[in-house]
Enzyme design. Sequence first.
Site, PDB file in Angstrom:
ATOM      1  N   ASP A 180       0.774  -1.239   0.000  1.00 23.78           N
ATOM      2  CA  ASP A 180       0.000   0.000   0.000  1.00 23.78           C
ATOM      3  C   ASP A 180       0.809   1.295   0.000  1.00 23.78           C
ATOM      4  O   ASP A 180       0.578   2.172  -0.798  1.00 23.78           O
ATOM      5  CB  ASP A 180      -0.912   0.037   1.228  1.00 23.78           C
ATOM      6  CG  ASP A 180      -1.729  -1.231   1.372  1.00 23.78           C
ATOM      7  OD1 ASP A 180      -1.686  -2.089   0.476  1.00 23.78           O
ATOM      8  OD2 ASP A 180      -2.417  -1.347   2.394  1.00 23.78           O
ATOM      9  N   GLU A 415       2.480  -9.970  11.393  1.00 26.43           N
ATOM     10  CA  GLU A 415       2.184  -9.483  10.039  1.00 26.43           C
ATOM     11  C   GLU A 415       3.480  -9.107   9.309  1.00 26.43           C
ATOM     12  O   GLU A 415       3.680  -9.443   8.155  1.00 26.43           O
ATOM     13  CB  GLU A 415       1.256  -8.266  10.156  1.00 26.43           C
ATOM     14  CG  GLU A 415       0.794  -7.690   8.831  1.00 26.43           C
ATOM     15  CD  GLU A 415      -0.066  -6.438   9.026  1.00 26.43           C
ATOM     16  OE1 GLU A 415      -0.247  -6.009  10.189  1.00 26.43           O
ATOM     17  OE2 GLU A 415      -0.531  -5.890   8.016  1.00 26.43           O
TER      18      GLU A 415
END
Length: 445
Positions: A180, A415
Amino acid sequence: MTAGQATGVAADAGALRAVAVATLSANWEHDHTVPSRTLYPHQWSWDSAFTAIGWSHLRPARAWRELAGLFRAQWGDGRVPHIVFNPALPAGSYFPGPGFWDSACAEGAPPAATSGLVQPPVHALAGWLAYRRDPCDAARAALGRLYPRLVAQQRYLATHRDVGGGGLACIVHPWESGLDNSPAWDIPLAAVPAEAAVMRAYRRHDTAHTDAAHRPTDLDYARYVAIVAAYRAVRYRDERLADRHPFLVECPLLNAAAGEAEQALARIAGTVGADPGPHRERAAAITEAVVDRLYDPATGLFHPRDLRTGRLLPARTALGLMPLVLSGLPARPVATVVAEACSPRFGLGARMDRPLPSHDRTAADFEPLRYWRGPSWLNLAWLLRRGLLAHGRADLAAGLRRSMIDLVARSGCHEYFHPDTGAGLGSPAFGWTAALLLDVLAERG
Ligand code: 9WN
């Protein structure tokens, strides 16, 4: 083992596998795996492909349910949405939620609420790997049902999204890259008019669950929201994108995934009684276009091309290493990409003292804590490892595998990870970290 224990540290391969199994199991939600119970409680597209690879080692039926569930939400034009919302969850469990996307406004959208964007098409590869691991009749039947949908996914990218006309798909939002807030997008994103104050009208969900200093800024989000609003305003139609859309970039990772998908489809076609030939031809054509349009001999890396200016974007990010997954990549880019990966920028080696970063460590804008601007992610290491194996660098692939295992052994299934210390960052108990760890543990070093 509980999901809580799944965030812990494990010493040996058996214990490590148990942590990954517990994480995947705790994230399973009736027909899909959530990336994270807290930060991302719905179904994400490329996450599902990676988690299907993990399930193929444990409960193959879940791999097929995961992929089938995602493709049930495929749009009439072939796009596979990057988020499929779970209707059982309360509004506000993720921003931007289903009301913001309003997928029902689009012709050909499925009954389920979804986003209108895509993510890298790693699903054909996931389907092929799941089948190869357990090639039973049920798996062949599941693969046969998936095949036309995978073909439609590729057709969407090759037609609707070839805005540049050079045989590559463009992304219309940084979220479509999967990376992103990579520094790769800073230049085209800065050209999108928006003000951080816009975000006062919304409630960000991510910063309620994780440190705001690790996430994209409010100004980034204001731009993300503005780009979605522009796409939503035309009901997510792709005609005349070149004239009206504020963000149009050819991404090396998304296109490398599309090329690799055609290779996987050729193998799948051979299994389900279809013709592999056209897939091989498309794989070769995408590979050629990736080299022609995105390779910069001056840096030895691949770079995204901004279609609004026609220029390659200069940041040297891990995106630029990803075309190595293309097995037909010519010798020269293979050699320079491997050399760059082994340089101090990315630190790849047969023995690695630090994990692979998502951005050039030597760059002035390298940020070890902020999302895709430096930290280490297991999916990038996994993709690069495939590329190294495809091009005969088993020595480097082994070093990368070791560093992936060490990361999770040190910090659990986070993550992402601090690229110097290996400390766990972002969401704990993250789906693809567990899944891809299982995959590399199952292979011999
Ligand atoms: C937006 C789910 C997704 C990943 C992306 C990652 C992050 C979402 C977010 O989480 O993106 O799609 O809210 O930040 O960047 O790669 O698929 O894990």
